[in-house]
Design a protein around this motif. Structure first.
Motif, short mmCIF file in Angstrom:
data_model
loop_
_atom_site.label_atom_id
_atom_site.label_comp_id
_atom_site.label_asym_id
_atom_site.label_seq_id
_atom_site.Cartn_x
_atom_site.Cartn_y
_atom_site.Cartn_z
N SER A 119 0.81 -1.23 0.00
CA SER A 119 0.00 0.00 0.00
C SER A 119 0.84 1.27 0.00
CB SER A 119 -0.97 -0.01 1.19
OG SER A 119 -1.99 -0.95 1.00
N PRO A 120 1.82 1.42 0.91
CA PRO A 120 2.66 2.63 0.82
C PRO A 120 3.44 2.71 -0.49
CG PRO A 120 2.92 1.54 2.96
CD PRO A 120 2.17 0.59 2.08
N ILE A 121 3.82 1.55 -1.04
CA ILE A 121 4.55 1.54 -2.31
C ILE A 121 3.66 2.05 -3.43
CG2 ILE A 121 5.70 0.05 -4.01
CD1 ILE A 121 6.52 -1.76 -1.68
N PHE A 122 2.42 1.56 -3.48
CA PHE A 122 1.48 2.04 -4.51
C PHE A 122 1.20 3.53 -4.32
CE2 PHE A 122 0.95 -2.21 -5.82
CZ PHE A 122 0.14 -2.24 -6.94
N ALA A 178 -5.07 2.37 -1.58
CA ALA A 178 -4.38 3.60 -1.18
C ALA A 178 -4.48 4.66 -2.27
CB ALA A 178 -2.92 3.30 -0.86
N LEU A 179 -4.33 4.25 -3.52
CA LEU A 179 -4.47 5.19 -4.64
C LEU A 179 -5.90 5.70 -4.75
CD1 LEU A 179 -2.40 3.23 -7.31
CD2 LEU A 179 -1.70 5.31 -6.13
N CYS A 180 -6.87 4.81 -4.54
CA CYS A 180 -8.27 5.22 -4.64
C CYS A 180 -8.61 6.26 -3.58
CB CYS A 180 -9.17 3.99 -4.48
SG CYS A 180 -9.08 2.81 -5.84
N GLY A 464 -1.65 5.41 2.04
CA GLY A 464 -1.00 4.09 2.07
C GLY A 464 -0.77 3.62 3.49
N ILE A 465 -0.37 4.55 4.38
CA ILE A 465 -0.16 4.19 5.79
C ILE A 465 -1.49 3.83 6.45
CG2 ILE A 465 0.60 5.07 8.03
CD1 ILE A 465 2.60 6.84 6.52
N MET A 466 -2.53 4.61 6.15
CA MET A 466 -3.87 4.29 6.69
C MET A 466 -4.33 2.92 6.21
SD MET A 466 -6.80 5.17 8.26
CE MET A 466 -7.07 6.93 8.42
N THR A 467 -4.16 2.65 4.93
CA THR A 467 -4.55 1.35 4.38
C THR A 467 -3.72 0.23 5.00
OG1 THR A 467 -5.15 2.42 2.29
CG2 THR A 467 -4.85 0.03 2.25
N ALA A 468 -2.42 0.48 5.19
CA ALA A 468 -1.55 -0.53 5.81
C ALA A 468 -1.98 -0.83 7.23
CB ALA A 468 -0.10 -0.06 5.77
N ALA A 469 -2.45 0.19 7.96
CA ALA A 469 -2.94 -0.04 9.32
C ALA A 469 -4.16 -0.94 9.32
CB ALA A 469 -3.28 1.30 9.99
#
Length: 563
Positions: A119-122, A178-180, A464-469
């Motif tokens: 997610s952070p990568i995307f 994350a992009l969305c 991306g961080i939020m999605t990773a959490a």
């Protein structure tokens, strides 16, 4: 002479035709009225939103078309995770009876693990490119391949490892969330943000909830199902879910092709105009986000998603242990529960925006979202009068199936089964209903406040961080089922999650003042005071002062007697 010969023979048909024409006319009238009503509402909204010259009507239409494509993508990514949840355990146990529940927990956790890592990568990738089209197209192609792999497990050896790989790849492709989220924050105005985030959260929650419903819908295909393409494609009650993902992801891929999806970023331009800036980049770089608020919301998001995913992952095995349901009964009943929960969530999402107009968003989040989740977790601490029905260990030499009543119930391999009271069906239903209300409110308003706290800057990395959490919670949830629930039982499982929710709610209460998004306003222009020197000067028009009066709305003339 027989009078019946002179009676009209086609009168019933004439009556039927008249009735058909009548109902057609009513239907056309209703549909025409509905079309005009929608046009009036759309025209009123466009007039309100386009009066500041930030975009044309065509750009407005294209922008909202792209936002709705994002809605569908979020729905599909959530569906890709949840559609196999209720079927993964019986499917795995039939293909490889030696796999066990702990390996099942790893398989379920593989999806969010891949999403958490990428997610952070995307998000960073999207920020660097300045566009989300290419990353989304690649991720959707990977999603299709991984879903097809899951549905073809009956054709390979070492099934449990291939299942693990397919779920991990689906998680990698789902990192496009994350992009969305980043694009949604960039493509909506401040007054549109709550509505847009609530709709995208609705799409995501419906994906989580409808997935098991679709699994229940294909249950009548049975275990054998159908074999197509000379044995290369198996479609049964377990594999049909993967093929549904393939079909829907191909449709989503087409939606992101040029000509269908056009990117429009209006958030930074809106703040620039509000503050009277000259550059979008300089405007958002001058606004510093409150990092304490951001990390508070990230932790709250982790706790909320952890509790929801734990219940969704545990649901099938919990009901089979507590209520002695067969595989088919568990799949079907959980599908029904999930469908009803989807309807409840839909109503809840509709009510979020009106509630936020009456109460502050942070209070709706705390008292409408987290409080209901706390009560829902407490209700899952069992208070039944007796322990659950105990299942006898399976004996292959008995020539009985796993669905035989002897083998249904709480397995004796779980040491706590004979000692702890059973969860009642009433507890399960009420707790599930409270979760269906609390979770949509919580997940929507956390993301809404989070996007506003960050401001108009590119949010790919932060989203991306939020999605990773959220993904970390989905990794830990299944592992939690495989370790705490299997080994320690329901008291430890739901007691721990209740305390987790309560502590998070108290933290939000103490931090509620920092959850207020910044207000972006154009700096006021200093008032200028002009003192008329004398009547002669007043009588003589001053071209320079007249020109200043025309150009500045903040200018006023004060007589010398009032100065």
């Amino acid at each position: 002479m027989n009078k019946s010969l002179y009676e009209p023979k086609h009168e019933p048909a004439t009556v039927t035709l008249k009735g058909h024409n009548y109902y057609n006319g009513v239907h056309r009238y209703i549909m025409e009225y509905w079309r005009k009503f929608r046009e009036r509402v759309a025209a009123r909204n466009r007039t309100t939103e386009l009066d500041d010259d930030l975009e044309t009507l065509e750009e407005y239409t294209q922008r909202w078309r792209s936002v709705r494509v994002i809605y569908f993508t979020m729905f599909l990514m959530a569906l890709g995770f949840s559609i196999i949840l209720t079927g993964i355990w019986p499917f795995l146990s039939e293909l490889d009876p030696t796999a066990g529940k702990e390996f099942m927990g790893l398989i379920v956790a593989a999806n969010p693990l891949g999403q958490m890592i990428f997610s952070p990568i995307f998000g960073r990738w999207g920020n660097k490119l300045g566009t989300i089209r290419l990353p989304l197209l690649i991720s959707l192609a990977l999603f299709s391949v991984a879903s097809a792999l899951y549905s073809s497990l009956e054709l390979v050896n070492n099934v449990k490892y291939w299942m693990l790989a397919s779920r991990f790849l689906i998680g990698v492709s789902s990192a496009n969330i994350a992009l969305c989220r980043s694009y949604l924050s960039a493509a909506t105005r401040l007054n549109e943000r709550t509505h847009a985030v609530s709709m995208v959260s609705l799409a995501q929650v419906l994906g989580f909830i409808i997935g098991p419903g679709l699994q229940a819908l294909v249950t009548p295909l049975g275990r054998k199902g159908q074999v197509w393409f000379w044995g290369a494609m198996h479609v049964n009650m377990y594999t049909a879910s993967g093929w549904i993902n393939v079909i829907m992801s191909l449709g989503n891929f087409v939606m992101f092709l040029p000509g269908f999806f056009e990117e429009h970023r209006i958030a930074a331009r809106e703040i620039m105009v509000m503050q009277g800036g000259t550059s979008e980049r300089e405007t958002w770089k001058a606004i510093k986000p409150n990092y304490y608020s951001a990390w508070t919301l990230i932790v709250a998001f982790f706790v909320l998603v952890f509790n929801f995913v734990l219940l969704e992952t545990l649901g099938t095995s919990l009901t089979m242990d507590m209520f002695a349901w067969t595989n088919n009964e568990a799949l079907y009943n959980m599908g029904i529960f999930m469908t009803i929960a989807a309807i409840i969530s839909l109503v809840t999402f509709v009510l979020i925006e009106p509630l936020c107009k009456i109460f502050a968003e942070r209070y709706v989040l705390i008292w409408g979202g987290f409080s209901l989740m706390v009560v829902g977790r407490l209700l899952y601490i069992p208070w039944g009068p007796d322990p659950p029905k105990l299942a006898i260990a399976y004996n292959a030499s008995s020539n009985l199936s796993l669905d035989d009543p002897l083998y249904l119930g709480c397995p004796v391999t779980q040491d706590w089964c004979p000692e702890l009271p059973a969860l009642t069906l009433t507890q399960f239903i009420i707790g599930f209903a409270l979760t269906s209300v609390g979770y949509p409110i919580g997940v929507t308003l956390i993301q809404t406040i989070f996007s506003k706290v960050l401001g108009p800057r590119p949010q790919g990395v932060w989203m991306g961080i939020m999605t990773a959490a959220g993904c970390l919670s989905r990794v830990m949830g299944p592992v939690f089922v495989g370790s705490i629930y299997t080994r320690l039982g329901t008291y430890w499982t739901f007691g721990f999650t209740s305390i987790m929710m309560l502590v998070s709610m108290i933290w939000l209460l103490f931090s509620n003042r920092v959850l207020i998004p910044p207000v972006f306003e154009k700096p006021p222009i200093a008032m200028q005071v002009i003192h008329p020197k004398d009547k002669q000067n007043d009588a003589t028009p001053n071209d320079e002062s007249d020109e200043l009066l025309v150009e500045s709305k903040a200018l006023r003339i004060v007589p010398s007697s009032q100065a």
